[in-house]
Design an enzyme around this catalytic site. Structure first.
Site, short mmCIF file in Angstrom:
data_model
loop_
_atom_site.label_atom_id
_atom_site.label_comp_id
_atom_site.label_asym_id
_atom_site.label_seq_id
_atom_site.Cartn_x
_atom_site.Cartn_y
_atom_site.Cartn_z
N ASP A 231 0.83 -1.19 0.00
CA ASP A 231 0.00 0.00 0.00
C ASP A 231 0.87 1.25 0.00
OD1 ASP A 231 -2.64 1.39 0.51
OD2 ASP A 231 -1.57 1.97 2.33
N GLU B 188 1.64 -0.49 -5.02
CA GLU B 188 0.73 0.60 -5.34
C GLU B 188 1.64 1.81 -5.51
OE1 GLU B 188 -3.36 2.64 -3.68
OE2 GLU B 188 -1.80 2.17 -2.23
#
Length: 702
Positions: free
Chosen positions: A345, A381
């Protein structure tokens, strides 16, 4: 009183060896550290850690076994202006805890300051009654003959799914197992994954996380889980019995069951920040252990935190022990928990050395050199919320990336946005403009159109605007709007024409996704028409808004998706390991890929600036392919036609060396999208596509 030996400074955390447990905690700033043991009645026993070696405090206690609850109290300077926040009144979680009991009770004692005087003296109220405990874990587990499936990257199909949401309402799962790791491992779930055809489940965060105080006050919860507090502990709320460390063997059993079915487990991991927030956040772990070592602080004001994540803090990846925590966590999940990969993330935040995102950062160096971590799937990401944080295409060669450019282009293509055809061509063929120059292959691109963050597919094609009122933020959160898909109505409707148009657009998006080179990622529930009622930011909706509604599943869409994924598995032409080459194959006229206008003329350079709304055809050769060992593989050749206009359009089919005739394999506008015996059309002949549809035709050899 327990016997206390000096123990060892490594490994960090609580390590049970069959006869007792070694405890080790890093803190460079501590004057002394107390190990706090809790019995079943919550009675606390404090034991001074007898040794400190290289800033690691350690002790060994015989007869301390799995299930023992514990925490730490760290004595040291309270000097926020210089980044130090030691407060022994606060019970702290072990950063290396392999299991955690309980949740946070948001009493003022959880915070290290007084609400009425945040910059004053520390809050010395005892937090122990209101915070979770770390748990000693017995690592013994029968893995039987577990083996990682190790699917080649180009053959991977990822299913992004929430542990709880998938089974919370499933009628085929026993009530006591719904919403749990055991529910994911249940044969009903396993059968669903295998029948769908996915090769990997990407689980939304399962590291122990915290439900934010402001959400609890509104009767909400942190459903997505991007609020970690324990990087080695599986979240206790997803276990059928999350007490005394029993979530650990339940998680392992889930992995073992998925592996037995040939399904890999990828974890969505949140190492960029923790649940402790900024200078006004709670004190739960790292903040009280060694605040300045673990967090990025403002260079000119060390009371405050650098925030590249939008959550209040950022982990300090410039400090050796922060990097060690991250790497030890990754190795633990691979070696002890047998997971197959990670999606990081806001990964750009991990690569910031000073301020800029740096491809040569220590984070990347450690990942690439580690013999355990560099063998699993690594997905970034590739952005954060800081300046210069959008880094799609800029991660090092070993990494795959969530391709945000793919998402935006495919959405625009089917919405009829005036974007150039060249963008669509790049995305369909693996985004060579982003990845080829760094030595990466098409499978560096993880292609997606929808993900947990945003509208699910059924809502993407049905809503002009977001409807996040249930989040309690006056609909200010989430994306500002969703450009119209031109269906003439928004939200629920009984109009059969509008419903048919929406269904076709869902099929169009899914077909485009699975016909694209790269790694497709399907948002869990898109295949059954899951809706969130227009909510495009369901992070706080741990309820029917987010959970799968199995009773209202769109079985027609599910069957279409199953056939689509099966078609991709059957045809390596759509999952190439190498980039397309603009060259003849084996002396034939056709090249590996050719682009055509609907009238059958090859696309000239001048056409690539035309808007996406124009029709487009692409010839994909089945020759020149190789498998994972570099051995040649042959497939059929295909012609894929895209019509994004509202009216039907005729396409002239390629001829010459490409095929003698073409047979229809897929038509998203048809009642039966995958015909058992598709109609045949001679090479050079014509096929008519309905408005807003995709067709795939297989070339019959000469």
């Amino acid at each position: 009183m327990n016997t206390v030996w000096a123990g060892l400074p490594y490994p960090l955390g609580a390590t049970y060896d069959g006869g007792g447990t070694n405890f080790a905690l890093f803190s460079e700033v501590a004057d002394r550290v107390e190990l706090c043991l809790f019995d079943d009645d919550g009675v606390e026993t404090r034991i001074p850690m007898p040794e400190s070696t290289g800033y690691v405090w350690h002790a060994y206690l015989p007869r301390i076994v799995g299930g023992q609850r514990y925490g730490y109290r760290v004595h040291g300077p309270w000097d926020p202006d210089n980044g130090n926040r030691c407060n022994p009144a606060k019970l702290l979680l072990d950063p290396y805890a392999k299991a955690i009991d309980g949740e946070v009770d948001w009493n003022p004692a959880v915070f290290p300051y007084h609400f009425d005087n945040p910059e004053g003296p520390p809050n010395e109220d005892d937090s122990a009654p209101f915070v979770p405990r770390s748990v000693v874990v017995d690592p013994d587990f029968d893995w039987e003959d577990d083996r990682p499936p190790r699917h080649p990257a180009n053959e991977t199909v990822i299913y992004e799914v929430h542990v709880k949401g998938f089974t919370a309402r499933h009628p085929g799962i026993p009530a006591e197992l719904r919403g749990t790791y055991a529910g994911i491992a249940h044969p009903v779930s396993i059968d669903y994954f295998t029948s769908l055809g996915v090769t990997a489940v990407e689980l939304l965060p399962v590291h122990q996380f915290i439900h934010d105080a402001h959400l609890m006050e509104r009767g909400l919860r942190n459903y997505w889980g991007y609020n970690s507090i324990g990087f080695l502990a599986p979240h206790n709320g997803y276990a059928s019995d999350g007490r005394s460390g029993r979530q650990v063997p339940e998680f392992k059993a889930m992995v073992r069951a998925l592996h037995a079915a040939g399904i890999e487990v990828i974890l969505d991991v949140v190492y960029n920040h923790t649940a402790e927030g900024n200078h006004l956040g709670p004190m739960l772990s790292l903040k009280g252990i060694d605040n300045a070592a673990y967090y990025r602080l403002m260079a000119d004001d060390r009371r405050h935190y650098m925030d590249y994540t939008g959550t209040g803090n950022t982990l300090n990846m410039r400090y050796p022990h922060s990097l060690q925590l991250l790497m030890d966590s990754l190795r633990y999940w691979i070696r002890d928990m047998h997971v197959d990969g990670f999606r990081f993330d806001l990964a750009a935040a991990l690569a910031r050395e000073l301020h800029d995102v740096d491809r040569l950062s220590a984070f990347f160096d450690l990942i690439h050199q580690d013999p355990t971590v560099n063998e699993v799937k690594l997905i970034a990401e590739p952005w954060d919320v800081g300046e210069g944080g959008y880094q799609v295409g800029n991660f090092p060669p070993q990494w795959a990336e969530w391709n945000g450019r793919y998402r935006d282009t495919i959405r625009d293509f089917w919405r009829g946005a005036p974007e150039p055809l060249a963008d669509f061509g790049y995305r369909l063929t693996g985004s060579s403009d982003l990845y080829a120059s760094t030595g990466r292959r098409p499978y560096a691109s993880v292609n997606f159109v929808t993900a947990h963050d945003g509208f699910p597919l059924a809502d993407l094609v049905a809503y002009h605007d977001k409807h996040n009122e249930a989040n309690g933020e006056d609909n200010r959160d989430g994306e500002n709007h969703n450009r119209s898909w031109n269906h003439g109505a928004e939200g629920p409707t009984n109009d059969p024409v509008i419903l048919a148009a929406r269904s076709r657009d869902q099929r169009n998006v899914l077909a485009t996704l699975f016909l694209s080179q790269g790694v497709p990622m399907l948002l869990g529930g898109d295949e059954i028409g899951r809706t969130q009622g227009g909510n495009n930011n369901g992070y706080a909706q741990d309820n029917e808004i987010s959970w799968f509604d199995w009773e209202r599943a769109d079985h027609g869409l599910l069957a279409f998706t199953q056939q689509l994924i099966s078609f991709r598995h059957d045809h390596p032409a759509f999952r190439r390991r190498r980039w397309f080459q603009d060259r003849p194959i084996h002396g034939e006229e056709a090249t590996e890929i050719e682009w055509f206008s609907p009238d059958g003329t090859e696309m000239g350079d001048d056409r690539w600036t035309d808007p996406l709304e124009a029709g487009l055809g692409v010839f994909i050769s089945g020759k020149g392919l190789v498998d994972v060992h570099g051995l040649p593989v042959e497939d059929d050749s295909f012609f894929v036609a895209f019509n994004t206009g509202g009216e039907k359009r005729r396409f002239t089919l390629p001829d010459g060396d490409r095929a003698t005739a073409w047979q229809l394999c897929l038509d998203t506008a048809a009642t039966r999208p995958f015909p058992a015996r598709g109609k045949r059309v001679a090479a050079g002949g014509m096929v008519t596509l309905a408005g807003r549809s995709v067709a795939v035709l297989r070339g019959l050899p000469r």
